[in-house]
Structure formats: structure tokens, C-alpha cells
Design a protein around this motif. Structure first.
Motif, PDB file in Angstrom:
ATOM      1  N   ALA A   9      54.653 -26.208 -52.174  1.00 47.57           N
ATOM      2  CA  ALA A   9      55.188 -24.662 -51.891  1.00 47.57           C
ATOM      3  C   ALA A   9      56.494 -24.651 -50.851  1.00 47.57           C
ATOM      4  O   ALA A   9      57.321 -23.800 -50.847  1.00 47.57           O
ATOM      5  CB  ALA A   9      54.038 -23.767 -50.961  1.00 47.57           C
ATOM      6  N   PHE A  10      56.825 -25.716 -49.949  1.00 57.26           N
ATOM      7  CA  PHE A  10      57.788 -25.886 -49.047  1.00 57.26           C
ATOM      8  C   PHE A  10      58.921 -26.673 -49.918  1.00 57.26           C
ATOM      9  O   PHE A  10      60.168 -26.604 -49.200  1.00 57.26           O
ATOM     10  CB  PHE A  10      57.276 -26.473 -47.908  1.00 57.26           C
ATOM     11  N   PHE A  11      58.467 -27.570 -50.736  1.00 59.68           N
ATOM     12  CA  PHE A  11      59.695 -28.213 -51.213  1.00 59.68           C
ATOM     13  C   PHE A  11      59.532 -28.044 -52.867  1.00 59.68           C
ATOM     14  O   PHE A  11      59.231 -29.146 -53.583  1.00 59.68           O
ATOM     15  CB  PHE A  11      59.521 -29.770 -50.810  1.00 59.68           C
ATOM     16  N   PRO A  12      59.663 -27.047 -53.325  1.00 60.48           N
ATOM     17  CA  PRO A  12      59.581 -26.830 -54.776  1.00 60.48           C
ATOM     18  C   PRO A  12      60.745 -27.636 -55.647  1.00 60.48           C
ATOM     19  O   PRO A  12      60.515 -27.634 -56.886  1.00 60.48           O
ATOM     20  CB  PRO A  12      59.720 -25.315 -54.924  1.00 60.48           C
ATOM     21  N   GLU A  13      61.719 -27.883 -55.064  1.00 57.75           N
ATOM     22  CA  GLU A  13      62.697 -28.613 -55.813  1.00 57.75           C
ATOM     23  C   GLU A  13      62.434 -29.912 -56.323  1.00 57.75           C
ATOM     24  O   GLU A  13      63.159 -30.457 -57.400  1.00 57.75           O
ATOM     25  CB  GLU A  13      64.116 -28.560 -55.010  1.00 57.75           C
ATOM     26  N   ILE A  14      61.375 -30.551 -55.819  1.00 59.36           N
ATOM     27  CA  ILE A  14      60.825 -31.755 -56.282  1.00 59.36           C
ATOM     28  C   ILE A  14      59.721 -31.376 -57.063  1.00 59.36           C
ATOM     29  O   ILE A  14      58.776 -30.947 -56.873  1.00 59.36           O
ATOM     30  CB  ILE A  14      60.387 -32.788 -55.108  1.00 59.36           C
ATOM     31  N   GLN A  15      59.859 -31.865 -58.683  1.00 53.62           N
ATOM     32  CA  GLN A  15      58.821 -31.615 -59.414  1.00 53.62           C
ATOM     33  C   GLN A  15      57.856 -32.687 -59.392  1.00 53.62           C
ATOM     34  O   GLN A  15      57.764 -33.761 -59.166  1.00 53.62           O
ATOM     35  CB  GLN A  15      59.393 -31.975 -60.932  1.00 53.62           C
ATOM     36  N   ILE A  16      56.310 -32.167 -59.306  1.00 55.95           N
ATOM     37  CA  ILE A  16      55.468 -33.099 -59.183  1.00 55.95           C
ATOM     38  C   ILE A  16      54.749 -33.099 -60.421  1.00 55.95           C
ATOM     39  O   ILE A  16      54.360 -32.284 -60.982  1.00 55.95           O
ATOM     40  CB  ILE A  16      54.140 -32.356 -57.922  1.00 55.95           C
ATOM     41  N   GLN A  17      54.303 -34.337 -60.930  1.00 50.81           N
ATOM     42  CA  GLN A  17      53.659 -34.625 -62.256  1.00 50.81           C
ATOM     43  C   GLN A  17      52.168 -34.928 -61.813  1.00 50.81           C
ATOM     44  O   GLN A  17      51.879 -35.992 -60.984  1.00 50.81           O
ATOM     45  CB  GLN A  17      54.562 -35.722 -62.813  1.00 50.81           C
ATOM     46  N   ASP A  18      51.402 -34.589 -62.515  1.00 50.61           N
ATOM     47  CA  ASP A  18      49.925 -34.852 -62.501  1.00 50.61           C
ATOM     48  C   ASP A  18      49.598 -36.182 -63.267  1.00 50.61           C
ATOM     49  O   ASP A  18      49.969 -36.345 -64.393  1.00 50.61           O
ATOM     50  CB  ASP A  18      49.030 -33.825 -62.691  1.00 50.61           C
TER      51      ASP A  18
END
Length: 148
Positions: free
Chosen positions: A139-148
Motif C-alpha cells: 500500500a505504501f509502495f504501489p509502484e513496485i509490482q509484486i508477483q505471487d
């Protein structure tokens, strides 16, 4: 709170031996259980330091070290780097611990380390989930995409 020197002394502990392995403070409890000759209960997730002390193991038990303090920061240390995230002020710091062991030069914005930063951030998010850490860094760093 990370990389604090840890001294071990006692019978069968070699004098003046230096071990450079990442450990958790909680490993001390697992070590005491090991020294006592008691089987470690399943609910203890940490490791005895004694295999390191006795020379049976030369590396850390952990591929990465995770740390955090309340809602103020989260940290991962892995592969010679340290990434610290301060979500409340939307700040991230990255250090190359091999070249900069005193963490004097923040390389977060250095394009040569962009991939390292993203990979460590993703590993940090994964560790948070494994540790049941409820602070949502995404929520604080949405610019980094997280992949599951």
C-alpha cells in the motif's frame, strides 16, 4: 538491531574463532536447548548456533534475514545487500554491504541496482507473509509490482 556482534563462550567453544554468518537473536534459545541435550520443540522456528560453533556448518541457516519495528520499518538482508523500508514516510534505502559495510551510501536510486532493489523488495513482501506480518507495504509502495 542487525549485525550486532554475538559472542559465544563455554566448554567446547574454540577460542578466538570468528564466524561470519547471519543469525537471529532467537537462535540463542535453540542453542540453549541444543546444549542441554533436549529435542527442540516443533514450535521453535529458529536454529542452534552450535553447528556453526563446532565447525559442522560454515554458512548461515537463513538465505535472508528479516527485521522490523512496529509500523515504522521493515528490513531484509540478503546476497550482500540490505533493503530498509520506512512505509510511513514512503522512503526506501538500499545498501551494498560488500562495498559499503557501514551503510554510508544509499544506492536506492542508482539505476545499476534497480533490479536488486525490486528483487529484495519482493523477497521482503514474501517474508512478511511467511512471518504473518500484517503491515501491508504494498500500500505504501504501489509502484513496485509484486508477483505471487
Amino acid at each position: 538491531s542487525i549485525r550486532v556482534p554475538l559472542l559465544v563462550a563455554g566448554p567446547d567453544v574454540p577460542a578466538n574463532k570468528k564466524i561470519d554468518a547471519d543469525v537471529y537473536l532467537q537462535d540463542i534459545m535453540a542453542s540453549a536447548i541444543d546444549i542441554a541435550g533436549v529435542d527442540k520443540p516443533e514450535y521453535i522456528d529458529f536454529n542452534s548456533l552450535m553447528p556453526l560453533v563446532r565447525g559442522e556448518r560454515s554458512e548461515s541457516f537463513y538465505p535472508e534475514i528479516y527485521g522490523g519495528y512496529r509500523v515504522f520499518h521493515r528490513m531484509i538482508r540478503a546476497d550482500g545487500f540490505k533493503l530498509i523500508v520506512y512505509p510511513r514516510i514512503h522512503v526506501m534505502r538500499l545498501y551494498d554491504l560488500t562495498k559499503d559495510p557501514f551503510e554510508l551510501n544509499d544506492i536506492t536510486d542508482d539505476p545499476g541496482y534497480a533490479e536488486t532493489k525490486v528483487n529484495l523488495y519482493r523477497r521482503l513482501i514474501k517474508l512478511q507473509k511467511e512471518m504473518d506480518d500484517s503491515l501491508d507495504l504494498t500500500a505504501f509502495f504501489p509502484e513496485i509490482q509484486i508477483q505471487d
